[in-house]
Design an enzyme around this catalytic site. Structure first.
Site, PDB file in Angstrom:
ATOM      1  N   TYR A 240       0.839  -1.194   0.000  1.00  0.00           N
ATOM      2  CA  TYR A 240       0.000   0.000   0.000  1.00  0.00           C
ATOM      3  C   TYR A 240       0.870   1.238   0.000  1.00  0.00           C
ATOM      4  O   TYR A 240       2.075   1.191   0.261  1.00  0.00           O
ATOM      5  CB  TYR A 240      -0.965  -0.008   1.186  1.00  0.00           C
ATOM      6  CG  TYR A 240      -0.356   0.270   2.547  1.00  0.00           C
ATOM      7  CD1 TYR A 240      -0.319   1.566   3.067  1.00  0.00           C
ATOM      8  CD2 TYR A 240       0.181  -0.759   3.328  1.00  0.00           C
ATOM      9  CE1 TYR A 240       0.239   1.821   4.322  1.00  0.00           C
ATOM     10  CE2 TYR A 240       0.735  -0.509   4.576  1.00  0.00           C
ATOM     11  CZ  TYR A 240       0.759   0.791   5.065  1.00  0.00           C
ATOM     12  OH  TYR A 240       1.312   1.048   6.297  1.00  0.00           O
ATOM     13  N   CYS A 241       0.243   2.383  -0.299  1.00  0.00           N
ATOM     14  CA  CYS A 241       0.919   3.680  -0.299  1.00  0.00           C
ATOM     15  C   CYS A 241      -0.101   4.705   0.162  1.00  0.00           C
ATOM     16  O   CYS A 241      -0.692   4.540   1.224  1.00  0.00           O
ATOM     17  CB  CYS A 241       1.476   3.983  -1.682  1.00  0.00           C
ATOM     18  SG  CYS A 241       0.273   3.804  -3.023  1.00  0.00           S
ATOM     19  N   ASN A 242      -0.347   5.733  -0.614  1.00  0.00           N
ATOM     20  CA  ASN A 242      -1.399   6.694  -0.272  1.00  0.00           C
ATOM     21  C   ASN A 242      -2.700   6.411  -1.011  1.00  0.00           C
ATOM     22  O   ASN A 242      -3.775   6.499  -0.428  1.00  0.00           O
ATOM     23  CB  ASN A 242      -0.933   8.126  -0.560  1.00  0.00           C
ATOM     24  CG  ASN A 242      -0.023   8.666   0.526  1.00  0.00           C
ATOM     25  OD1 ASN A 242      -0.444   8.813   1.667  1.00  0.00           O
ATOM     26  ND2 ASN A 242       1.222   8.957   0.185  1.00  0.00           N
TER      27      ASN A 242
END
Length: 282
Positions: A240-242
């Site tokens: 995941y990231c933003n």
């Protein structure tokens, strides 16, 4: 599955292939410390000069669902309409290029694979490398016959907040956070809350990129993952990231290094960090 990367030499030799569609998805992400808007596209740059025959996709408008606060992937119907309008069919080989070290290109590659199209590759080094090498460009906007692409979701490539909440409690999931260290430790955030998902390992995207903006070699990547205790043999790895964009670059890197069973948490921190009820760590 198609090999995930192609080089500029290969693409130069295959520009006229009838079954090839080049997609440019150029743009920028600004740091969270700068004033919004943080997400920008570069259609003007594409219109001024691009790889011959390339079509354009706006990375934070065209392939996302309108109104989604976490820029979730477009619905099957919306995605199908876009791909058909670009002349993409079930037998089309797609090569994606951007000018941001492939972060947007990998998002489109993941989206195509999530909707059942495996014949999609990243131009390693992207538009930046193509231009630096002095390869051919033009400003002609191509028009192609409508394609027959049909989106058919592959659920095994996508994770949800519910999946992660369950696995945090029961175990069995390797979580990888590809955001910056400042975002991981909570000193910066693009959501209401800062921090990271408990048990996540921080793998900043920048650590996987070579100086010429290509992906680091498989051997370099494996050494990096070993140093971080990332298990390439894990039965379930969620990145995941933003907004589920940079995470797809991490998926590409892990895939090149030999990993399987990789999923993208599409809502990512914009969803998790906006929810008061989700557990968070710093």
């Amino acid at each position: 599955m198609t090999t995930p990367l192609v080089g500029t030499d290969w693409l130069h030799e295959h520009l006229d292939d009838a079954d090839l569609r080049i997609v440019e998805i150029r743009g920028t992400v600004l740091p969270p410390t700068q004033p919004p808007p943080h997400y920008l596209s570069d259609r003007a740059g594409y219109e001024a000069a691009h790889i011959p025959g390339a079509v354009y996709v706006d990375w934070h408008v065209d392939i996302v669902e309108p109104g989604s606060p976490s820029y979730d992937i477009a619905s099957p119907a919306r995605f199908t309409t876009l791909m058909q309008s670009l002349g993409i069919s079930s037998n089309t080989r797609v090569v994606v290029a951007d000018d941001a070290a492939s972060v947007f290109a990998t998002r489109l590659r993941w989206a195509l694979r999530y909707y059942g199209h495996e014949a999609v590759q990243i131009l390693d080094g992207g538009w930046t490398k193509w231009q630096t090498e002095g390869r051919p460009t033009n400003d002609e906007i191509p028009q192609y016959p409508r394609g027959d692409f049909q989106a058919r979701p592959v659920p095994s490539l996508k994770a949800t907040a519910e999946d992660i909440l369950q696995k945090i409690e029961t175990g069995g999931m390797q979580l990888i956070d590809v955001r910056s260290p400042a975002e991981f430790n909570g000193s910066e955030s693009r959501a209401k809350h800062g921090g990271h998902i408990p048990t996540a390992i921080n793998l900043p995207r920048s650590t996987m990129v070579a100086e010429d903006l290509t992906l680091k070699s498989a051997d370099e990547l494996r050494r990096l993952f070993t140093d971080l205790n990332i298990d390439l043999e894990a039965a379930d790895t969620v990145l995941y990231c933003n907004s589920g964009v940079s995470a797809t670059y991490g998926m590409l890197a892990m895939e090149v290094a030999g990993a399987k069973n990789l999923r993208n948490y599409d809502g990512s921190w914009k969803e998790w960090g906006a929810d008061d009820s989700t557990p968070k760590a710093r």
